[in-house]
Write an enzyme that holds these catalytic residues in place. Structure first.
Site: not given
Length: 373
Positions: A93-95
Site C-alpha cells: 500500500l503506497s505511502c
C-alpha cells in the site's frame, strides 16, 4: 482495540495531511483517502515489516492487531508492505503522500475512462473508482493472487472496477482509448502501448525509475507524449526487474582499492534537486546520504561491482574510498558540475518526451533536447 487504534491513526493522518496541505488542488482526493475509501479495508491480514537487522517479518492482524493498524496508517510518507517474494518487498500500500500527489496530477474527472497498471491490494483502484464512477476503471495486475484478492475487496466495498490479470506493460487494449492512465510501479522506460491506448490530450502519470513521478500529456496527433516531473516518489519496479545488488553486497569485506579526494561540494546531494539531476545524467549510480558524527557521508554504487564511500569532515575536506572498475566519485562530481553550469535546475524544471522510438528527459523546455553532461 483495533478499531480504536485505526480511528486514532486515521485522525493523525488527517492532521498530517492538513499540515502539509496535501493534496493542494484536489479536495476529492483527501475525502476519498480519509473517508470514502478507507485504506485499512484494502490491507491484507498479513503485513510485513523490517526487523532492523536482516529480514522482513510478518505482522498478522489476528495476533498483533495494534501493530497491524500502526503499519496501515504509519504516516503520510510510509508504505505498508503487503507481499514479500524472495526476501524482498514485491507489493505494498503506497505511502499516502505520493498517492495523493499522483491522483492530483492525474486531473481525474467523473466519467473519465481510466486504466490502472498494477492493481496491488486494490486501494488505488478504489480511489479512482470513487471519482470516475462505476464501470469507468480498468485495472491490470500481473500477480493472479493479488488480482483476485483486490477484486474481492473492491466488490465488497461496492466499487465497480474491471480487474484483469496481465502484464501492465501491455496495458489493456480491449478497453482503449482511455482518458487517463496511471501506473503504481516504477517504469524506467514508458511502454509505447500506454500512449497508444490513451486518447490525444489524455494524461499518463507514473513513477519514473527510482525517484520522481511524471505526468505526460498525449499530443493531439497521438505520436508523442510530453510533460513535467510532478514530485518525488520511490516505487517498486515492475515484476521481474533485476534490482541489482545493494551497497553492502558490492562493497563486501575487502579493503578499498583506492582513495580519492573530491573538489566538488557534495552537500547538494542531500536535497532532491541535485539528486534528481544525477538520476537523469547518471541513471545507474545509486546515491544515499547521511549526516553523522563524522560529517556528511555519501555512499555510491552501480548495482554491479563498483562502489564508493565519501566523507566530508568539519573542515570541508572530502575523502572517498572506492572499489571496482568505475571511479564513481569522479562521475558524480562531473554530474554535479554540469548541474551547476545549467543553473542548478530544480526537480520541477525537468520533464520527459516520449515517441514511438525515443524517450528523453530535458530541463527547462522539451526543445532543449536531452539533459546530459
Amino acid at each position: 482495540m483495533t478499531l480504536v487504534r485505526l480511528e486514532e491513526r486515521r485522525r493523525a493522518l488527517a492532521e498530517a495531511m492538513d499540515a502539509k496541505g496535501w493534496p493542494a488542488d484536489s479536495e476529492w482526493v483527501r475525502r476519498a483517502i480519509l473517508d470514502t475509501v478507507p485504506r485499512h479495508h484494502y490491507a491484507p491480514d498479513r503485513l510485513w515489516t523490517w526487523n532492523g537487522r536482516d529480514a522482513y517479518v510478518p505482522v498478522d492482524l489476528g495476533r498483533e492487531p495494534d501493530t497491524w493498524a500502526d503499519l496501515v496508517y504509519a504516516g503520510p510518507n510510509d508504505s505498508a508492505i503487503t507481499q514479500i517474494l524472495d526476501g524482498l518487498p514485491s507489493s505494498s500500500l503506497s505511502c499516502v503522500s505520493v498517492v495523493a500527489d499522483m491522483l492530483d496530477s492525474l486531473e481525474l474527472q467523473p466519467g473519465h475512462r481510466v486504466l490502472e497498471v498494477g492493481t496491488g491490494a486494490g486501494w488505488n483502484a478504489g480511489l479512482l473508482a470513487a471519482r470516475a464512477g462505476a464501470g469507468q476503471v480498468t485495472s491490470v495486475e500481473v500477480d493472479p493472487g493479488l488480482a483476485t484478492a483486490a477484486e474481492r475487496r473492491l466488490t465488497a466495498a461496492g466499487l465497480d472496477v474491471d480487474v484483469h490479470t496481465g502484464d501492465g506493460q501491455a496495458g489493456w487494449p480491449a478497453g482503449a482509448p482511455y482518458d487517463r492512465l496511471i501506473a503504481t510501479y516504477a517504469a524506467q522506460r514508458v511502454p509505447w502501448t500506454w500512449i497508444e491506448q490513451t486518447r490525444p490530450g489524455g494524461i499518463i502519470v507514473f513513477p519514473w525509475g527510482r525517484l520522481g513521478t511524471i505526468a505526460l500529456t498525449v499530443a493531439d496527433d497521438g505520436k508523442s507524449a510530453t510533460g513535467w516531473v510532478h514530485g518525488l516518489g520511490m516505487f517498486m519496479p515492475s515484476r521481474g526487474t533485476d534490482q541489482g545488488s545493494d551497497f553492502g553486497q558490492i562493497q563486501g569485506d575487502g579493503e578499498p582499492e583506492r582513495e580519492a579526494k573530491a573538489d566538488t561540494d557534495l552537500e547538494p546531494l542531500t536535497g532532491p534537486d541535485a539528486l534528481f539531476a544525477l538520476r537523469v545524467s547518471h541513471p545507474d549510480i545509486r546515491i544515499t546520504t547521511e549526516h553523522g558524527e563524522r560529517g556528511l557521508t555519501v555512499r555510491l554504487h552501480d548495482g554491479i561491482s563498483s562502489w564508493a564511500t565519501a566523507v566530508t569532515d568539519a573542515s570541508g575536506t572530502t575523502v572517498a574510498h572506492e572499489g571496482g572498475r568505475r571511479r564513481l566519485l569522479t562521475e558524480v562530481e562531473a554530474g554535479l558540475q554540469h548541474w551547476g553550469t545549467q543553473g542548478s535546475p530544480s526537480l520541477f524544471d525537468f520533464g520527459m518526451t516520449v515517441t514511438s522510438g525515443t524517450q528523453y528527459v530535458w530541463s527547462g523546455t522539451a526543445e532543449a533536447g536531452p539533459y546530459r553532461p
